[in-house]
Design a protein around this motif. Sequence first.
Motif, PDB file in Angstrom:
ATOM      1  N   LEU A 173      18.969  23.242  26.366  1.00 27.78           N
ATOM      2  CA  LEU A 173      18.266  21.921  24.924  1.00 27.78           C
ATOM      3  C   LEU A 173      19.379  22.677  24.240  1.00 27.78           C
ATOM      4  CD1 LEU A 173      14.927  23.095  25.314  1.00 27.78           C
ATOM      5  CD2 LEU A 173      15.717  21.249  25.071  1.00 27.78           C
ATOM      6  N   ASN A 174      20.143  24.127  24.110  1.00 27.03           N
ATOM      7  CA  ASN A 174      21.524  23.979  22.266  1.00 27.03           C
ATOM      8  C   ASN A 174      22.211  23.099  23.188  1.00 27.03           C
ATOM      9  OD1 ASN A 174      20.070  26.444  20.897  1.00 27.03           O
ATOM     10  ND2 ASN A 174      20.761  27.782  22.893  1.00 27.03           N
ATOM     11  N   GLU A 175      22.146  22.963  24.063  1.00 28.82           N
ATOM     12  CA  GLU A 175      23.531  21.780  24.273  1.00 28.82           C
ATOM     13  C   GLU A 175      23.408  20.529  23.258  1.00 28.82           C
ATOM     14  OE1 GLU A 175      26.870  22.286  24.948  1.00 28.82           O
ATOM     15  OE2 GLU A 175      26.364  24.484  24.993  1.00 28.82           O
ATOM     16  N   LEU A 176      21.774  20.223  24.090  1.00 28.84           N
ATOM     17  CA  LEU A 176      21.555  19.180  24.247  1.00 28.84           C
ATOM     18  C   LEU A 176      21.582  19.172  21.904  1.00 28.84           C
ATOM     19  CD1 LEU A 176      19.958  16.388  23.986  1.00 28.84           C
ATOM     20  CD2 LEU A 176      17.740  17.448  23.882  1.00 28.84           C
ATOM     21  N   GLU A 177      21.417  19.616  20.727  1.00 30.06           N
ATOM     22  CA  GLU A 177      21.659  19.934  20.038  1.00 30.06           C
ATOM     23  C   GLU A 177      22.735  19.359  19.372  1.00 30.06           C
ATOM     24  OE1 GLU A 177      19.583  22.769  16.406  1.00 30.06           O
ATOM     25  OE2 GLU A 177      20.633  23.400  18.161  1.00 30.06           O
ATOM     26  N   ASN A 178      23.971  19.564  20.214  1.00 25.89           N
ATOM     27  CA  ASN A 178      24.995  19.479  19.814  1.00 25.89           C
ATOM     28  C   ASN A 178      25.342  17.275  19.994  1.00 25.89           C
ATOM     29  OD1 ASN A 178      25.938  21.591  19.518  1.00 25.89           O
ATOM     30  ND2 ASN A 178      26.499  22.137  21.809  1.00 25.89           N
ATOM     31  N   TYR A 179      24.516  17.059  20.168  1.00 25.57           N
ATOM     32  CA  TYR A 179      24.822  15.418  20.427  1.00 25.57           C
ATOM     33  C   TYR A 179      23.616  14.880  19.075  1.00 25.57           C
ATOM     34  CZ  TYR A 179      25.991  15.432  25.354  1.00 25.57           C
ATOM     35  OH  TYR A 179      26.974  15.531  26.891  1.00 25.57           O
ATOM     36  N   LYS A 180      24.833  13.982  18.340  1.00 23.70           N
ATOM     37  CA  LYS A 180      24.001  13.929  17.394  1.00 23.70           C
ATOM     38  C   LYS A 180      23.867  11.635  16.340  1.00 23.70           C
ATOM     39  CE  LYS A 180      25.259  17.904  15.849  1.00 23.70           C
ATOM     40  NZ  LYS A 180      24.113  18.368  15.296  1.00 23.70           N
ATOM     41  N   GLU A 181      23.805  11.410  18.066  1.00 21.93           N
ATOM     42  CA  GLU A 181      23.508  10.229  17.938  1.00 21.93           C
ATOM     43  C   GLU A 181      22.121  10.044  17.232  1.00 21.93           C
ATOM     44  OE1 GLU A 181      25.480  10.307  21.663  1.00 21.93           O
ATOM     45  OE2 GLU A 181      24.560  11.803  21.008  1.00 21.93           O
ATOM     46  N   VAL A 182      22.763   8.931  16.420  1.00 22.40           N
ATOM     47  CA  VAL A 182      20.792   7.908  15.689  1.00 22.40           C
ATOM     48  C   VAL A 182      20.076   7.506  16.791  1.00 22.40           C
ATOM     49  CG1 VAL A 182      20.359   6.986  13.489  1.00 22.40           C
ATOM     50  CG2 VAL A 182      22.126   8.368  13.345  1.00 22.40           C
ATOM     51  N   ASN A 183      20.913   6.299  17.434  1.00 26.49           N
ATOM     52  CA  ASN A 183      20.608   5.467  18.427  1.00 26.49           C
ATOM     53  C   ASN A 183      20.245   6.675  19.581  1.00 26.49           C
ATOM     54  OD1 ASN A 183      20.700   3.119  17.115  1.00 26.49           O
ATOM     55  ND2 ASN A 183      22.718   3.689  16.709  1.00 26.49           N
ATOM     56  N   LEU A 184      18.815   6.624  19.550  1.00 27.09           N
ATOM     57  CA  LEU A 184      18.255   7.922  20.640  1.00 27.09           C
ATOM     58  C   LEU A 184      18.131   7.513  21.778  1.00 27.09           C
ATOM     59  CD1 LEU A 184      16.450  10.557  19.105  1.00 27.09           C
ATOM     60  CD2 LEU A 184      19.031  10.808  20.464  1.00 27.09           C
ATOM     61  N   PHE A 185      18.692   8.119  23.322  1.00 30.17           N
ATOM     62  CA  PHE A 185      18.076   7.461  24.626  1.00 30.17           C
ATOM     63  C   PHE A 185      18.248   8.117  25.410  1.00 30.17           C
ATOM     64  CE2 PHE A 185      18.829   5.272  28.107  1.00 30.17           C
ATOM     65  CZ  PHE A 185      17.171   4.569  28.728  1.00 30.17           C
ATOM     66  N   LEU A 186      17.016   9.464  24.813  1.00 32.67           N
ATOM     67  CA  LEU A 186      17.216  10.961  26.016  1.00 32.67           C
ATOM     68  C   LEU A 186      18.183  10.875  27.315  1.00 32.67           C
ATOM     69  CD1 LEU A 186      14.578  12.705  23.527  1.00 32.67           C
ATOM     70  CD2 LEU A 186      17.724  13.026  23.491  1.00 32.67           C
ATOM     71  N   ARG A 187      17.002   9.752  27.794  1.00 33.63           N
ATOM     72  CA  ARG A 187      17.381   9.515  29.506  1.00 33.63           C
ATOM     73  C   ARG A 187      18.584   9.422  29.807  1.00 33.63           C
ATOM     74  NH1 ARG A 187      12.684   5.053  30.449  1.00 33.63           N
ATOM     75  NH2 ARG A 187      11.079   6.164  29.270  1.00 33.63           N
TER      76      ARG A 187
END
Length: 328
Positions: A173-187
């Motif tokens: 989750l800490n690494e996921l926080e580094n992805y700053k995309e506004v257009n989110l597609f978590l899968r």
Amino acid sequence: MSKILYVVVPCYNEEEVLELTTQKLTEKLTKMIDDKIIDEESKIMYVNDGSKDKTWEMITKYNKENEFVTGVCLSRNRGHQNALLAGLMTAKEHADIVISMDADLQDDIDAMDRFIEEYDKGCDIVYGVRSSREKDTFFKKNTALAFYKMMNMLGAEVVYNHADYRLMSKRALNELENYKEVNLFLRGIIPLIGFKTSKVEYVRAERAAGESKYPLKKMINFALEGILSFSVKPIRIITSTGFGISALSFIYLIYVIISHIIAQNAQPGWTTIIALICLFGGFQILCIGIIGEYIGKIYNETKQRPRFIIDKVLLKENENEKANNSVL
């Protein structure tokens, strides 16, 4: 040593199913605590995504009555993916591991035990994967298959038959926080994190109550979001197709010139001209549309607007409702 688990559940107009969901998850967490699988500080975290019904009122009520229930209320509706991210980013500050799932109880909550078993083996991310799609309609089953195949063909590392039922460690989750995309597609984003992963198969049930929040229109938009957010191959396909059509046009031009030389009285075919105009006109509009979609996404990213704004957070450490006004 027991792990603190938070179960993050995005909610949009879920008043019909929320009572049953709370009951089932409470029973599940209680059993897992009794079995020493998770810590007694484990919680359920509902994320209210701008619901227009009584969802947030019910979450507030359960927070006061149920020791497990916490809540996050977004300032407005931001969509499932943004609501899920808001819950994950809030929960990671309190939990060792987080499991995300939908509120409709279609995901098998008993699979959580196997999620944690895989985590104990060293996996930072565990994907819940449907074992079959026998209950789906012919249309939904085949469109889903086409979507996953297309995503992988375009270079996105999506997990087949996986939605958003997954376990993630605090490290992931800490690494996921580094992805700053506004257009989110978590899968598509989460597989990019790396780390050791695993899959747990489960049988997906029917929705417990209420109506699906993903009608056909939303499903199509979600699929387009995934495709356009994770690959530039559609633009490359346009380029390749353009070269192909140019080559065919050149060949046709040679054919027309030769026909004119051999039969000087030959008249150009009206049908052929109209067909070519329609073909090339339609193709050009399609190309402009695809390029426009990419430009629109670039526009949204460059504005760097917050993906969500948290209005209120209900935690058990403080029984009073706290207005955090936090953004991400």
